[in-house]
Write an enzyme that holds these catalytic residues in place. Structure first.
Site, PDB file in Angstrom:
ATOM      1  N   ARG A  14       0.835  -1.205   0.000  1.00 11.48           N
ATOM      2  CA  ARG A  14       0.000   0.000   0.000  1.00 11.48           C
ATOM      3  C   ARG A  14       0.880   1.269   0.000  1.00 11.48           C
ATOM      4  O   ARG A  14       0.979   1.948  -1.017  1.00 11.48           O
ATOM      5  CB  ARG A  14      -0.955  -0.022   1.221  1.00 11.48           C
ATOM      6  N   ASP A  15       1.562   1.538   1.094  1.00 12.37           N
ATOM      7  CA  ASP A  15       2.350   2.768   1.182  1.00 12.37           C
ATOM      8  C   ASP A  15       3.484   2.740   0.156  1.00 12.37           C
ATOM      9  O   ASP A  15       3.778   3.747  -0.501  1.00 12.37           O
ATOM     10  CB  ASP A  15       2.916   2.900   2.602  1.00 12.37           C
ATOM     11  N   HIS A 206       5.475   4.558  12.605  1.00  8.59           N
ATOM     12  CA  HIS A 206       5.487   4.401  11.142  1.00  8.59           C
ATOM     13  C   HIS A 206       6.496   5.420  10.616  1.00  8.59           C
ATOM     14  O   HIS A 206       6.183   6.600  10.442  1.00  8.59           O
ATOM     15  CB  HIS A 206       4.063   4.688  10.663  1.00  8.59           C
ATOM     16  N   HIS A 208       9.046   6.929   7.868  1.00  4.05           N
ATOM     17  CA  HIS A 208       9.633   7.039   6.532  1.00  4.05           C
ATOM     18  C   HIS A 208      11.112   7.387   6.735  1.00  4.05           C
ATOM     19  O   HIS A 208      11.518   7.765   7.842  1.00  4.05           O
ATOM     20  CB  HIS A 208       8.877   8.089   5.712  1.00  4.05           C
ATOM     21  N   CYS A 240       4.226   9.388   0.301  1.00  4.15           N
ATOM     22  CA  CYS A 240       2.819   9.801   0.256  1.00  4.15           C
ATOM     23  C   CYS A 240       2.651  10.809  -0.871  1.00  4.15           C
ATOM     24  O   CYS A 240       3.421  11.765  -0.963  1.00  4.15           O
ATOM     25  CB  CYS A 240       2.406  10.422   1.587  1.00  4.15           C
ATOM     26  N   ASN A 249       9.070   4.267   3.108  1.00  3.34           N
ATOM     27  CA  ASN A 249       9.102   3.791   4.491  1.00  3.34           C
ATOM     28  C   ASN A 249      10.473   3.196   4.764  1.00  3.34           C
ATOM     29  O   ASN A 249      11.174   2.772   3.850  1.00  3.34           O
ATOM     30  CB  ASN A 249       8.085   2.653   4.695  1.00  3.34           C
TER      31      ASN A 249
HETATM   32  P1  HMG Z   1     -13.333  13.990  -2.120  1.00  2.00           P
HETATM   33  O1  HMG Z   1     -13.084  14.437  -3.513  1.00  2.00           O
HETATM   34  O2  HMG Z   1     -13.503  15.028  -1.070  1.00  2.00           O
HETATM   35  O3  HMG Z   1     -14.523  12.933  -2.007  1.00  2.00           O
HETATM   36  O4  HMG Z   1     -12.124  13.033  -1.728  1.00  2.00           O
HETATM   37  P2  HMG Z   1     -16.011  12.941  -2.445  1.00  2.00           P
HETATM   38  O5  HMG Z   1     -16.754  12.202  -1.402  1.00  2.00           O
HETATM   39  O6  HMG Z   1     -16.437  14.330  -2.822  1.00  2.00           O
HETATM   40  O7  HMG Z   1     -15.977  12.047  -3.773  1.00  2.00           O
HETATM   41  C1  HMG Z   1     -15.302  12.441  -4.960  1.00  2.00           C
HETATM   42  C2  HMG Z   1     -15.213  11.236  -5.903  1.00  2.00           C
HETATM   43  O8  HMG Z   1     -14.424  10.211  -5.304  1.00  2.00           O
HETATM   44  C3  HMG Z   1     -16.578  10.599  -6.174  1.00  2.00           C
HETATM   45  O9  HMG Z   1     -16.506  10.042  -7.477  1.00  2.00           O
HETATM   46  C4  HMG Z   1     -16.636   9.466  -5.180  1.00  2.00           C
HETATM   47  O10 HMG Z   1     -17.493   8.423  -5.562  1.00  2.00           O
HETATM   48  C5  HMG Z   1     -15.198   9.012  -5.174  1.00  2.00           C
HETATM   49  P3  HMG Z   1     -17.069  10.818  -8.751  1.00  2.00           P
HETATM   50  O11 HMG Z   1     -18.521  11.030  -8.440  1.00  2.00           O
HETATM   51  O12 HMG Z   1     -16.300  12.094  -8.873  1.00  2.00           O
HETATM   52  O13 HMG Z   1     -16.806   9.862  -9.891  1.00  2.00           O
HETATM   53  N1  HMG Z   1     -14.841   8.364  -3.910  1.00  2.00           N
HETATM   54  C6  HMG Z   1     -14.272   7.144  -3.844  1.00  2.00           C
HETATM   55  N2  HMG Z   1     -13.930   6.255  -4.800  1.00  2.00           N
HETATM   56  C7  HMG Z   1     -13.380   5.090  -4.385  1.00  2.00           C
HETATM   57  N3  HMG Z   1     -13.152   4.799  -3.071  1.00  2.00           N
HETATM   58  C8  HMG Z   1     -13.491   5.666  -2.106  1.00  2.00           C
HETATM   59  C9  HMG Z   1     -14.093   6.896  -2.480  1.00  2.00           C
HETATM   60  N4  HMG Z   1     -14.539   7.953  -1.780  1.00  2.00           N
HETATM   61  C10 HMG Z   1     -14.999   8.840  -2.674  1.00  2.00           C
HETATM   62  N5  HMG Z   1     -13.268   5.368  -0.836  1.00  2.00           N
HETATM   63  C11 HMG Z   1     -11.261  11.212  -0.443  1.00  2.00           C
HETATM   64  C12 HMG Z   1     -12.013  12.512  -0.426  1.00  2.00           C
HETATM   65  C13 HMG Z   1     -10.937  10.837   0.991  1.00  2.00           C
HETATM   66  C14 HMG Z   1     -12.104  10.125  -1.088  1.00  2.00           C
HETATM   67  C15 HMG Z   1      -9.968  11.396  -1.302  1.00  2.00           C
HETATM   68  O14 HMG Z   1      -9.300  12.554  -0.889  1.00  2.00           O
HETATM   69  C16 HMG Z   1      -9.035  10.229  -1.153  1.00  2.00           C
HETATM   70  O15 HMG Z   1      -9.349   9.129  -1.581  1.00  2.00           O
HETATM   71  N6  HMG Z   1      -7.841  10.436  -0.564  1.00  2.00           N
HETATM   72  C17 HMG Z   1      -6.913   9.370  -0.325  1.00  2.00           C
HETATM   73  C18 HMG Z   1      -5.543   9.927  -0.242  1.00  2.00           C
HETATM   74  C19 HMG Z   1      -4.566   8.826   0.018  1.00  2.00           C
HETATM   75  O16 HMG Z   1      -4.827   7.645  -0.146  1.00  2.00           O
HETATM   76  N7  HMG Z   1      -3.336   9.230   0.464  1.00  2.00           N
HETATM   77  C20 HMG Z   1      -2.295   8.309   0.734  1.00  2.00           C
HETATM   78  C21 HMG Z   1      -2.539   7.470   1.925  1.00  2.00           C
HETATM   79  S1  HMG Z   1      -2.220   8.313   3.482  1.00  2.00           S
HETATM   80  C22 HMG Z   1      -0.532   8.050   3.754  1.00  2.00           C
HETATM   81  O17 HMG Z   1       0.155   7.617   2.876  1.00  2.00           O
HETATM   82  C23 HMG Z   1       0.013   8.300   5.116  1.00  2.00           C
HETATM   83  C24 HMG Z   1       0.239   7.010   5.913  1.00  2.00           C
HETATM   84  O18 HMG Z   1       1.115   6.131   5.218  1.00  2.00           O
HETATM   85  C25 HMG Z   1       0.845   7.321   7.294  1.00  2.00           C
HETATM   86  C26 HMG Z   1       2.056   8.258   7.229  1.00  2.00           C
HETATM   87  O19 HMG Z   1       2.996   8.005   6.470  1.00  2.00           O
HETATM   88  O20 HMG Z   1       2.013   9.260   7.978  1.00  2.00           O
HETATM   89  C27 HMG Z   1      -1.078   6.257   6.154  1.00  2.00           C
HETATM   90 MG    MG Z   2       3.264   6.311   5.215  1.00  2.00          MG
END
Ligand code: HMG
Ligand code: MG
Length: 297
Positions: A14-15, A206, A208, A240, A249
């Protein structure tokens, strides 16, 4: 301080792969997870059910879940931002889910288009729905040390986020050094405050590894504070998409080697991790950042 048995969570599929570009095929992801399943790891974050517009690399997570060979005793978990993500994770047969928020407002807004309070509101339906299906829940708190937009984050900000999550009875917190900038002193400053508020067994760290301090940080947390939960990514890939400049990571094989060299028990076979990293490296067509990837044991 006694040193507890280590609990390692593999986040590479994933990450590690969420910033790898669309070039990584579903076949390569499945092969990576299957190779990791042979290493003795007990938990593998296998994909993310997030918006495919936000993170195109994770758009095939359902296929990955459907095609991996599940090893009994291994938890295959998924990152989930909202109800829609939870539904998809349940349909895919995820064994555990991970929700995610941050200690920095600016990062959270860029990452999931929500304030910290809004993100926690979203989780108020996600977490009980997962728990009603008997799925364990992890909560990530990102940017717990430094934010790429707001700079240094106070330990009290991390505790404040955890306090707002407490009523949901999540099983564990994963505290993220999202941009890989923390030093052992930063780790001490955070744990001095955090461990007064949260039992140590509920904490995972966690790291990086942008500045090369992640192994030192983990050893500090383990030897000085008795933290036993750590996330890492085999091969050291990743970052990220909403944390500019962040590298991967800490590499799982580097971390496992460091723990074993310090008398730790992980239950994980470093050579099996090296084999998984070699497979991923050939799928990506480039060498990976891990140090152990270049050393024959
Ligand atoms: P948004 O645009 O505010 O959401 O995004 P929305 O509810 O307005 O929906 C917009 C569109 O997204 C719609 O589709 C929804 O159906 C779709 P459209 O009508 O435009 O075709 N949608 C989805 N599709 C699939 N799966 C879903 C989903 N939800 C809505 N679950 C949202 C808000 C949270 C969805 C978006 O910003 C998002 O998906 N962000 C994810 C970002 C991400 O994954 N970042 C990386 C992971 S975090 C990380 O790496 C840190 C970590 O490792 C820890 C660390 O290192 O600190 C964990
Ligand atoms: Mg991370």
């Amino acid at each position: 301080m006694s040193r507890p048995r280590l609990r390692l969570v593999e986040v590479g599929p994933r990450d590690g792969l969420q910033t790898a570009g669309a070039a990584v095929s579903t076949d390569a992801k499945v092969a990576f997870v299957d190779a990791l399943s042979l290493s003795g790891l007990r938990e593998i974050e296998t994909g993310a059910f997030v918006s495919p517009k936000a993170v195109p690399e994770m758009a095939d997570s359902a296929q990955v879940f459907s095609r991996i060979k599940r090893k009994p005793g291994v938890l295959y978990s998924a990152l989930v931002p909202n109800d829609k993500g939870l539904d998809a994770a349940l349909a895919a047969g995820a064994d555990k889910i991970a929700i995610f928020t941050a200690a920095s407002e600016t990062f959270n807004k860029k990452n999931i288009n929500a304030s910290i309070a809004e993100s926690i509101d979203r989780f108020k339906t996600v977490v009980p729905a997962a728990q009603s299906k008997k799925l364990p829940v992890r909560a990530y708190v990102s940017t717990a040390f430094y934010c790429p937009y707001e700079g240094k984050i106070k330990p009290e900000a991390v505790v404040a986020v955890i306090k707002t999550l407490e009523s949901m009875s999540v099983d564990e917190y994963s505290i993220g050094d999202t941009i890989g900038r923390a030093s052992p002193d930063d780790v001490r400053r955070l744990l001095d405050v955090l461990l007064k508020a949260v039992p140590v067994e509920n904490i995972f760290l966690h790291f990086h590894d942008t500045y090369g301090m992640a192994v030192a940080n983990a050893l500090t947390a383990w030897t000085e504070y008795g933290v036993s939960g750590f996330d890492a990514s085999t091969g050291g890939v990743g970052g990220c998409p909403y944390a500019p400049g962040a590298s991967g990571n800490v590499a799982m094989e580097d971390l496992v080697f460091a723990f074993h060299a310090s008398g730790g028990d992980t239950g994980v076979d470093v050579r099996a991790l090296q084999a998984a990293a070699r497979g991923l490296s050939s799928a990506l067509g480039r060498p990976l950042p891990s140090r152990l990837g270049k050393i024959a044991l």
